[in-house]
Structure formats: C-alpha cells, structure tokens
Design an enzyme around this catalytic site. Sequence first.
Site, short mmCIF file in Angstrom:
data_model
loop_
_atom_site.label_atom_id
_atom_site.label_comp_id
_atom_site.label_asym_id
_atom_site.label_seq_id
_atom_site.Cartn_x
_atom_site.Cartn_y
_atom_site.Cartn_z
N ASP A 94 34.34 52.31 34.00
CA ASP A 94 35.53 53.15 33.81
C ASP A 94 34.93 54.53 33.27
OD1 ASP A 94 37.97 54.49 33.34
OD2 ASP A 94 38.88 52.81 32.27
N ASP A 149 41.43 42.81 31.73
CA ASP A 149 42.76 42.09 31.00
C ASP A 149 43.54 43.46 30.87
OD1 ASP A 149 42.80 43.08 27.62
OD2 ASP A 149 41.17 43.43 28.93
N GLY A 173 35.16 40.53 29.46
CA GLY A 173 35.44 40.76 30.95
C GLY A 173 34.52 40.47 31.85
N ASP A 195 32.57 43.54 34.25
CA ASP A 195 33.93 43.74 35.22
C ASP A 195 34.27 44.85 35.77
OD1 ASP A 195 34.67 44.87 32.57
OD2 ASP A 195 36.39 43.31 32.57
N ARG A 250 43.50 38.04 32.75
CA ARG A 250 42.00 38.09 33.11
C ARG A 250 41.84 37.27 34.41
NH1 ARG A 250 38.78 40.86 29.71
NH2 ARG A 250 39.34 40.78 27.74
N LYS A 293 36.02 52.42 38.91
CA LYS A 293 37.08 53.35 39.00
C LYS A 293 36.70 54.67 39.80
CE LYS A 293 40.22 51.76 35.89
NZ LYS A 293 40.94 52.29 34.46
#
Length: 188
Positions: free
Chosen positions: A115, A171, A57, A112, A177, A143
């Site tokens: 989280d 993704d 990612g 990327d 992606r 996030k």
Amino acid sequence: MNAIVAGLDPGQARTARQRAERLASVEVVDAALARMADAISHALGDRNPLLLAVMTGGMVPAGLLVSRLDFPFQLDYLQVSRYRETTEGGELEWLHRPVLPLTGRDVLVIDDILDEGWTLQAIVDACRAAGAAKVQSAVLVEKRRQRVADIRADYVGLELPDRYLFGYGMDYGGYLRGAPGIYAVAGH
C-alpha cells in the site's frame, strides 16, 4: 496494509462483505499466484532462500505460494504492526522477529499487500541490517497509487485500485481475510 477499522463486529463485517465489489475472483487470484510461483522458482530455485511470511496478512498468500514451490527453502515469519486498532499507520512495532538467521541468505519477504510501502520498506531494511545477502519481496496485491516509501515489490500477483481491500489475507476490521476473492469495501 489496510488500516484496521476499530470497533467492527461480525455483523458489520458480514454486511460489508455483502455490499463489497469483487475485484478479483478465486480463478484470477489462483492464476496470479501461479505466475508468482513460476517467477520465484526461476529466480530463487537454486539459491537456498529463506522465505519470511509477514503476519498476519501475509500468512494466506505465503501458504498458497509455498505449496507451489518445488525447490528447497526454509520458511519463517515475522510480525510487525503500524496500525494498532486505528485507521492510520504510526511507528512500526516489531511483535516477532525471524528465528532463523538471515546472515548471508537470500531472503524473500511475502506479504498480502503493498500500500503506502512504509511497512515493507522497514522489513526489507531490517533484513539487510540482519545480514541478508539479498532481500526481495513478493506481494499478492500492489495498489495503484503514489507511495510514500520508495519501494516496489519484486514479485506482484495483481495490481488493483487504491481502495480498501479484503480477502486472501487482507482484512476489514480483523475480519474477512478468507473471503473467496479480493473485494473492495463499498464507499472506500
């Protein structure tokens, strides 16, 4: 890191893309990358840093960032996995460690998404254990959520809701992606 959706096929990915909600346009992402590159250049421009792209990612944001950096740096990559075709993370598995030595270097880990934080925390810890003088991180998306790991990225492009995201390296079941923007999967 988004979890992998096992068994997704190209048709399902196409349908998911059509139904998804766009949260950030190409222009918004481009502006975020420009801000990140400026901040990184200011902080690391005279440091001879080693930039580490987190595969898979992080390949897209890393590629878009490095082309904006006008100072000497070295680039390498690492690859880890927590999901292995499941939707929940497990133990971290190292698939590829950096080839260039980290000892005494300022290291910038580029990924990327931030989280839960487990993966980024493990990577930062591994870089420190390998002798890096300083380790920082850059993520295109952070996030908005409670994190299990106690980590924040040093450079953040966009803060987005806690939804299942794809595009710009993120993704959906191994697909999407390269979507033109950042999208949230409908119903997630």
